[in-house]
Motif scaffolding. Sequence first.
Motif, PDB file in Angstrom:
ATOM      1  N   ARG A 204       0.822  -1.215   0.000  1.00  0.00           N
ATOM      2  CA  ARG A 204       0.000   0.000   0.000  1.00  0.00           C
ATOM      3  C   ARG A 204       0.858   1.268   0.000  1.00  0.00           C
ATOM      4  NH1 ARG A 204      -5.223   1.734   1.337  1.00  0.00           N
ATOM      5  NH2 ARG A 204      -5.232   3.983   1.012  1.00  0.00           N
ATOM      6  N   GLN A 205       1.857   1.325   0.864  1.00  0.00           N
ATOM      7  CA  GLN A 205       2.705   2.518   0.915  1.00  0.00           C
ATOM      8  C   GLN A 205       3.450   2.718  -0.397  1.00  0.00           C
ATOM      9  OE1 GLN A 205       5.230   2.245   4.371  1.00  0.00           O
ATOM     10  NE2 GLN A 205       3.660   3.125   5.707  1.00  0.00           N
ATOM     11  N   GLN A 206       3.916   1.615  -0.972  1.00  0.00           N
ATOM     12  CA  GLN A 206       4.567   1.717  -2.274  1.00  0.00           C
ATOM     13  C   GLN A 206       3.628   2.334  -3.305  1.00  0.00           C
ATOM     14  OE1 GLN A 206       6.827  -1.542  -4.053  1.00  0.00           O
ATOM     15  NE2 GLN A 206       6.650  -2.667  -2.125  1.00  0.00           N
ATOM     16  N   MET A 207       2.379   1.861  -3.300  1.00  0.00           N
ATOM     17  CA  MET A 207       1.427   2.327  -4.302  1.00  0.00           C
ATOM     18  C   MET A 207       1.108   3.802  -4.135  1.00  0.00           C
ATOM     19  SD  MET A 207      -2.271   0.723  -5.309  1.00  0.00           S
ATOM     20  CE  MET A 207      -3.109   1.260  -6.816  1.00  0.00           C
ATOM     21  N   GLU A 208       0.945   4.243  -2.894  1.00  0.00           N
ATOM     22  CA  GLU A 208       0.642   5.651  -2.665  1.00  0.00           C
ATOM     23  C   GLU A 208       1.793   6.544  -3.150  1.00  0.00           C
ATOM     24  OE1 GLU A 208      -0.313   5.948   1.460  1.00  0.00           O
ATOM     25  OE2 GLU A 208      -2.407   5.351   1.158  1.00  0.00           O
ATOM     26  N   GLY A 209       3.028   6.121  -2.894  1.00  0.00           N
ATOM     27  CA  GLY A 209       4.178   6.870  -3.376  1.00  0.00           C
ATOM     28  C   GLY A 209       4.250   6.894  -4.897  1.00  0.00           C
ATOM     29  N   TRP A 210       3.916   5.751  -5.506  1.00  0.00           N
ATOM     30  CA  TRP A 210       3.929   5.634  -6.969  1.00  0.00           C
ATOM     31  C   TRP A 210       2.887   6.550  -7.601  1.00  0.00           C
ATOM     32  CZ3 TRP A 210       0.349   3.378 -10.505  1.00  0.00           C
ATOM     33  CH2 TRP A 210       0.860   3.118 -11.781  1.00  0.00           C
ATOM     34  N   LEU A 211       1.692   6.587  -7.025  1.00  0.00           N
ATOM     35  CA  LEU A 211       0.639   7.466  -7.539  1.00  0.00           C
ATOM     36  C   LEU A 211       1.059   8.934  -7.441  1.00  0.00           C
ATOM     37  CD1 LEU A 211      -2.525   5.745  -5.987  1.00  0.00           C
ATOM     38  CD2 LEU A 211      -1.873   5.766  -8.409  1.00  0.00           C
ATOM     39  N   THR A 212       1.714   9.286  -6.328  1.00  0.00           N
ATOM     40  CA  THR A 212       2.165  10.667  -6.143  1.00  0.00           C
ATOM     41  C   THR A 212       3.236  11.041  -7.166  1.00  0.00           C
ATOM     42  OG1 THR A 212       1.661  10.582  -3.774  1.00  0.00           O
ATOM     43  CG2 THR A 212       3.209  12.285  -4.515  1.00  0.00           C
ATOM     44  N   ARG A 213       4.199  10.148  -7.373  1.00  0.00           N
ATOM     45  CA  ARG A 213       5.283  10.425  -8.323  1.00  0.00           C
ATOM     46  C   ARG A 213       4.755  10.646  -9.731  1.00  0.00           C
ATOM     47  NH1 ARG A 213       7.717   6.203  -5.602  1.00  0.00           N
ATOM     48  NH2 ARG A 213       7.462   4.765  -7.383  1.00  0.00           N
ATOM     49  N   HIS A 214       3.735   9.885 -10.096  1.00  0.00           N
ATOM     50  CA  HIS A 214       3.187   9.992 -11.459  1.00  0.00           C
ATOM     51  C   HIS A 214       2.004  10.965 -11.544  1.00  0.00           C
ATOM     52  CE1 HIS A 214       5.572   6.806 -13.416  1.00  0.00           C
ATOM     53  NE2 HIS A 214       5.567   6.229 -12.236  1.00  0.00           N
ATOM     54  N   GLN A 215       1.731  11.644 -10.420  1.00  0.00           N
ATOM     55  CA  GLN A 215       0.645  12.636 -10.364  1.00  0.00           C
ATOM     56  C   GLN A 215      -0.677  12.029 -10.837  1.00  0.00           C
ATOM     57  OE1 GLN A 215       2.351  15.898 -12.714  1.00  0.00           O
ATOM     58  NE2 GLN A 215       3.067  16.869 -10.823  1.00  0.00           N
ATOM     59  N   LEU A 216      -0.978  10.877 -10.274  1.00  0.00           N
ATOM     60  CA  LEU A 216      -2.215  10.158 -10.609  1.00  0.00           C
ATOM     61  C   LEU A 216      -3.215  10.316  -9.473  1.00  0.00           C
ATOM     62  CD1 LEU A 216      -0.612   6.858 -11.975  1.00  0.00           C
ATOM     63  CD2 LEU A 216      -1.427   8.825 -13.297  1.00  0.00           C
ATOM     64  N   HIS A 217      -4.479  10.484  -9.842  1.00  0.00           N
ATOM     65  CA  HIS A 217      -5.530  10.703  -8.842  1.00  0.00           C
ATOM     66  C   HIS A 217      -6.751   9.837  -9.167  1.00  0.00           C
ATOM     67  CE1 HIS A 217      -3.200  14.114  -7.358  1.00  0.00           C
ATOM     68  NE2 HIS A 217      -3.061  14.487  -8.619  1.00  0.00           N
ATOM     69  N   PRO A 218      -6.650   8.522  -8.925  1.00  0.00           N
ATOM     70  CA  PRO A 218      -7.818   7.662  -9.148  1.00  0.00           C
ATOM     71  C   PRO A 218      -8.864   7.882  -8.061  1.00  0.00           C
ATOM     72  CG  PRO A 218      -6.026   6.413  -8.176  1.00  0.00           C
ATOM     73  CD  PRO A 218      -5.469   7.779  -8.466  1.00  0.00           C
ATOM     74  N   GLN A 219     -10.070   7.422  -8.302  1.00  0.00           N
ATOM     75  CA  GLN A 219     -11.147   7.502  -7.324  1.00  0.00           C
ATOM     76  C   GLN A 219     -11.131   6.207  -6.503  1.00  0.00           C
ATOM     77  OE1 GLN A 219     -14.892   8.217  -9.307  1.00  0.00           O
ATOM     78  NE2 GLN A 219     -13.973   9.681 -10.736  1.00  0.00           N
ATOM     79  N   VAL A 220     -10.608   6.295  -5.294  1.00  0.00           N
ATOM     80  CA  VAL A 220     -10.515   5.105  -4.445  1.00  0.00           C
ATOM     81  C   VAL A 220     -11.897   4.790  -3.887  1.00  0.00           C
ATOM     82  CG1 VAL A 220      -9.461   4.073  -2.402  1.00  0.00           C
ATOM     83  CG2 VAL A 220      -8.126   5.635  -3.856  1.00  0.00           C
ATOM     84  N   ILE A 221     -12.453   3.655  -4.290  1.00  0.00           N
ATOM     85  CA  ILE A 221     -13.810   3.314  -3.852  1.00  0.00           C
ATOM     86  C   ILE A 221     -13.828   2.149  -2.867  1.00  0.00           C
ATOM     87  CG2 ILE A 221     -14.806   4.128  -6.015  1.00  0.00           C
ATOM     88  CD1 ILE A 221     -15.216   1.130  -6.710  1.00  0.00           C
ATOM     89  N   GLY A 222     -12.660   1.559  -2.599  1.00  0.00           N
ATOM     90  CA  GLY A 222     -12.623   0.460  -1.639  1.00  0.00           C
ATOM     91  C   GLY A 222     -11.203   0.091  -1.268  1.00  0.00           C
ATOM     92  N   GLU A 223     -11.030  -0.361  -0.026  1.00  0.00           N
ATOM     93  CA  GLU A 223      -9.740  -0.839   0.455  1.00  0.00           C
ATOM     94  C   GLU A 223      -9.927  -2.252   1.015  1.00  0.00           C
ATOM     95  OE1 GLU A 223      -7.965   1.785   3.249  1.00  0.00           O
ATOM     96  OE2 GLU A 223      -8.234   3.577   2.007  1.00  0.00           O
ATOM     97  N   PHE A 224      -8.999  -3.157   0.699  1.00  0.00           N
ATOM     98  CA  PHE A 224      -9.159  -4.566   1.054  1.00  0.00           C
ATOM     99  C   PHE A 224      -7.841  -5.144   1.558  1.00  0.00           C
ATOM    100  CE2 PHE A 224     -12.007  -3.376  -2.319  1.00  0.00           C
ATOM    101  CZ  PHE A 224     -13.222  -3.970  -2.014  1.00  0.00           C
ATOM    102  N   ASP A 225      -7.877  -5.740   2.753  1.00  0.00           N
ATOM    103  CA  ASP A 225      -6.722  -6.499   3.220  1.00  0.00           C
ATOM    104  C   ASP A 225      -6.648  -7.846   2.511  1.00  0.00           C
ATOM    105  OD1 ASP A 225      -5.869  -4.565   4.989  1.00  0.00           O
ATOM    106  OD2 ASP A 225      -6.979  -5.384   6.678  1.00  0.00           O
TER     107      ASP A 225
END
Length: 299
Positions: A204-225
């Motif tokens: 998860r932390q990797q993904m959040e950093g990746w989205l920030t680096r690429h300036q991506l803003h998806p609509q997060v509609i769910g989180e799943f362990d």
Amino acid sequence: MNFKHLYYFWVTAKAGGIMRAGEQLHTTPQTLSGQIKLLEEWLGRKLFRKSGRQLELTEDGRLALDYAEQIFALGAELEAAVRQARGGRRVLDFRVGVADSVAKSVVYRLLEPAMAVKEPVKLICSEGKFPDLLAQLALHRLDLVIADEPLPRRVSVKAFSHPLGRSSMSFFCAPTLKSRLRGPFPQCLNDMPMLMPGGSTSIRQQMEGWLTRHQLHPQVIGEFDDAALLKAFGREGRGAFMAPTVLEAETVAQFGVDVIGHTDELVEEFFALSVERRITHPCVLAITDAARDQRFGAA
């Protein structure tokens, strides 16, 4: 000596405190403290001392813990040794805890070598949250934990991490969503409904950093362990999601989704955690040897 008192002391020392040990043993802190006090009276030595709000082992406590480790390890070996099939052939119990964030197909691939050892094996799998599985491992109720992260540094569990492999990540979505994609990957994820791994997962932390680096803003509609539950929602077109690239073909076939793209910037790693630094359990040895030889899921 009352071995129940020794067991309570052992669990408390491994857990790092009365409250945590009480939760693991499903008993009250008052009962646990009383049992440990009886052991201290029998030995004539203090085993714990207070350090602020924490408990720490005394010199005598550390000595007692070393002996307790050996006693309960021998007890586990005794249990395994006397459990034999009727024909006299030994059946080896292999108790594995699986972190719910790890894809089940990955788990099967990692555990498969254990089923090929010479002696008959009875595989006993349980799934749960990583911290809970570590507690079970510390109590020797599990031989191995499969997880997507190594042993955290700040835990009281005496265990060792054995790397099994790694995989880059691919992104998927149902065909009904693919028509909404605009532009090349990964820019096409902008404003797309997204199913995210839960906050407790290592990726998860990797993904959040990746989205920030690429300036991506998806609509997060769910989180799943749970990775399987996340894919089930993805199959129904509720959002795009990611999964290990090593499972790309399998994910497409099983869930009827399309590949959007993949990236080597996101890597999921897989680890086996055991209480043995020098591995002796035949099944654990087979798994780690196979991972070393085949480099499972190399990115």
